[in-house]
Design an enzyme around this catalytic site. Structure first.
Site, mmCIF file in Angstrom:
data_model
loop_
_atom_site.group_PDB
_atom_site.id
_atom_site.type_symbol
_atom_site.label_atom_id
_atom_site.label_comp_id
_atom_site.label_asym_id
_atom_site.label_seq_id
_atom_site.Cartn_x
_atom_site.Cartn_y
_atom_site.Cartn_z
ATOM 1 C CG ASP A 136 0.034 -5.049 1.722
ATOM 2 O OD1 ASP A 136 -0.796 -4.231 2.167
ATOM 3 O OD2 ASP A 136 1.259 -4.970 1.927
ATOM 4 C CD GLN A 153 -2.853 -0.985 2.454
ATOM 5 O OE1 GLN A 153 -2.760 -1.805 3.344
ATOM 6 N NE2 GLN A 153 -3.716 0.015 2.518
ATOM 7 C CG HIS A 154 0.329 3.562 2.453
ATOM 8 N ND1 HIS A 154 -0.912 4.122 2.602
ATOM 9 C CD2 HIS A 154 0.478 2.701 3.496
ATOM 10 C CE1 HIS A 154 -1.495 3.634 3.683
ATOM 11 N NE2 HIS A 154 -0.674 2.762 4.240
#
Length: 481
Positions: A239, A81-82
């Site tokens: 994820d 992520q991110h």
């Protein structure tokens, strides 16, 4: 490889360190082929990877799957992520991706929180208070430190979006991964024009958010992967949302994931808004919510301590009054981005094994501290903790979680839950099922349950006391020369 009963699907986990691929029988959940290839990540405060590595790793992992991958009817990509992926007009990376564990944007996170109404505003608007991991803070860091890269950027993507787009030719994402950016409004489930304007990001640069169960696209020509043109491509997701799908989570079931990062989460029917910032109010991948608390220091930090001591990671001894806060990469929960590791209680008779156990205790303490905030009032507080991730197989991790939580612990037999969750999402495209229902049908969460033991209240109180007393020191920026 035994004959498959149903169509084959491919689930991908493009994580921080590697890309893993599973080819799965959609009828039974049987894994018929698998592959894995590594990535490289820069070290230090700046954690970056070239996104083209992820594509090359996907290619290699699929090659290892052989003919099974060529027979797949659908594919889905779960990913870290991110991360901020900036692309030029030709779809090529402008610069390496800024990953979730790049903490250089901590000042921007603080500034954005202050400039736009404070923590309560952000929690109500986006579900989460910005931390250095969030994509919006990385975009703000880029604007301040690399304005030429910003001007060259014609598309902004998350890691899983990048791979999905290379498969389909379409810029898409999903609600689960979009909810970790800081510019997606959880109340309206749309990009937040006010936040985007504040950080100078044109919404035209962002991918379309695909609805749960919707096809993101089909595999296009010229991709050099072993998929047929027209193979269905699911939305994919972050994820943690993919792992939640893989476990077939029902609301309130607690999960503790021990990986490069440590996470605690549960599916909830209620939209989370925690103004303290401890709990991130993420969306899940199929219409509900995934309140989550994350730590930056988990298995890698403990393994680093073991390596420094010259010990096997299982060579622990009771910590005997020793406290080690293993914040080697700064920390997100508690929110101490400038922190480094801290040791208290060292004596002449302290052993290396005690130091190692103290590192385990410090890492697990951070996760358990957020568990009550993650679980809502409908959760069963005595239900087994589902222990997943690379550390879940380690006896020292298992025993530390049991001792500090006082709860039974269930360890699913399945190892690659992110890839299996992505595969369940791909299978849902073919069958019309909720991917979590697919995962329950595949019985992915099955595994042994370890009984509860008495909670070590003394250790919890000692660690909490050291953390409180050392807060001014932990908040100090030590990266100065």
């Amino acid at each position: 490889m035994s004959a498959a009963e149903g169509p084959l699907v491919v689930g991908v986990d493009t994580s921080t360190q590697s890309t893993k691929v599973l080819v799965v029988d959609a009828a039974t959940g049987q894994v018929v082929a698998s592959g894995q290839a590594p990535h490289t990540v820069t070290s230090g405060a700046g954690r970056e990877s070239d996104p083209r590595q992820w594509w090359d790793a996907l290619h290699e992992a699929l090659r290892q799957c052989g003919d099974a991958a060529r027979e797949a009817a659908a594919v889905s990509i779960g990913g870290q992520q991110h991360g901020l992926v900036t692309l030029d007009g030709h779809g090529e990376p402008v610069r390496p991706a800024l990953l979730w564990n790049d903490v250089r944007s901590a000042p921007q996170a603080r500034r954005l929180t202050e400039e736009l109404g404070g923590a309560k505003f952000w929690a109500e608007r986006t579900g989460s208070v910005p931390a250095a991991s969030f994509t919006v803070t990385k975009w703000a860091w880029l604007a301040e430190h690399e304005p030429e890269a910003l001007r060259a950027t014609k598309a902004v993507r998350l890691p899983h979006d990048y791979l999905t787009e290379r498969l389909t030719g379409e810029g898409t994402t999903d609600r689960g991964d979009a909810s970790g950016t800081g510019w997606w409004a959880s109340a309206t489930e749309a990009y937040d024009d006010g936040i985007l304007a504040h950080v100078g990001l044109d919404p035209a640069l962002l991918p379309r958010v695909v609805r749960p169960g919707e096809v993101a696209g089909t595999v296009r020509d010229g991709h050099d992967l072993p998929f047929s043109k027209g193979t269905l491509v699911a939305a994919g997701t972050g994820d943690n949302a993919a792992a939640a799908l893989g476990l077939g989570l029902r609301p309130g079931a607690p999960v503790l994931s021990l990986g490069t990062s440590g996470t605690v989460y549960a599916v909830s029917k209620r939209r989370p808004t925690d103004p303290t910032g401890t709990v991130a109010g993420f969306a899940d991948a199929h219409g509900a919510w995934l309140p989550l608390a994350c730590t930056l220091n988990c298995t890698l930090a403990v393994d680093r301590v073991a390596a420094l001591l010259g010990l096997d990671r299982e060579a622990v001894e009771p910590a005997a009054g020793l406290t080690l806060l293993p914040y080697l990469d700064g920390e997100r929960t508690p929110n101490l981005p400038n922190a480094s590791g801290l040791l208290h209680g060292l004596r002449h008779d302290t052993t290396a094994g005690q130091l190692l156990q103290a590192a385990y205790d410090g890492a697990v303490h951070s996760l358990l501290g957020a568990l009550d905030l993650v679980l809502d009032e409908d959760a069963d507080r005595s239900a087994p903790l589902l222990l997943i991730g690379g550390g879940a197989r380690g006896a020292a991790w298992q025993q530390t979680v049991r001792r500090l939580s006082g709860r039974p612990v269930q360890i699913p037999d399945a190892k690659e839950l992110v890839a299996l969750g992505a595969a369940a999402q791909a299978a849902g495209l073919l069958t019309g099922e909720d991917p979590a229902a697919v995962a329950r049908r595949w019985n992915i969460a099955r595994g042994p349950v370890l009984d509860a033991v008495e909670r070590d209240e003394a250790a919890l109180a000692r660690i909490a006391g050291v953390l409180s007393d050392a807060s001014p020191l932990l908040e100090r920026d030590t990266d100065t020369h």
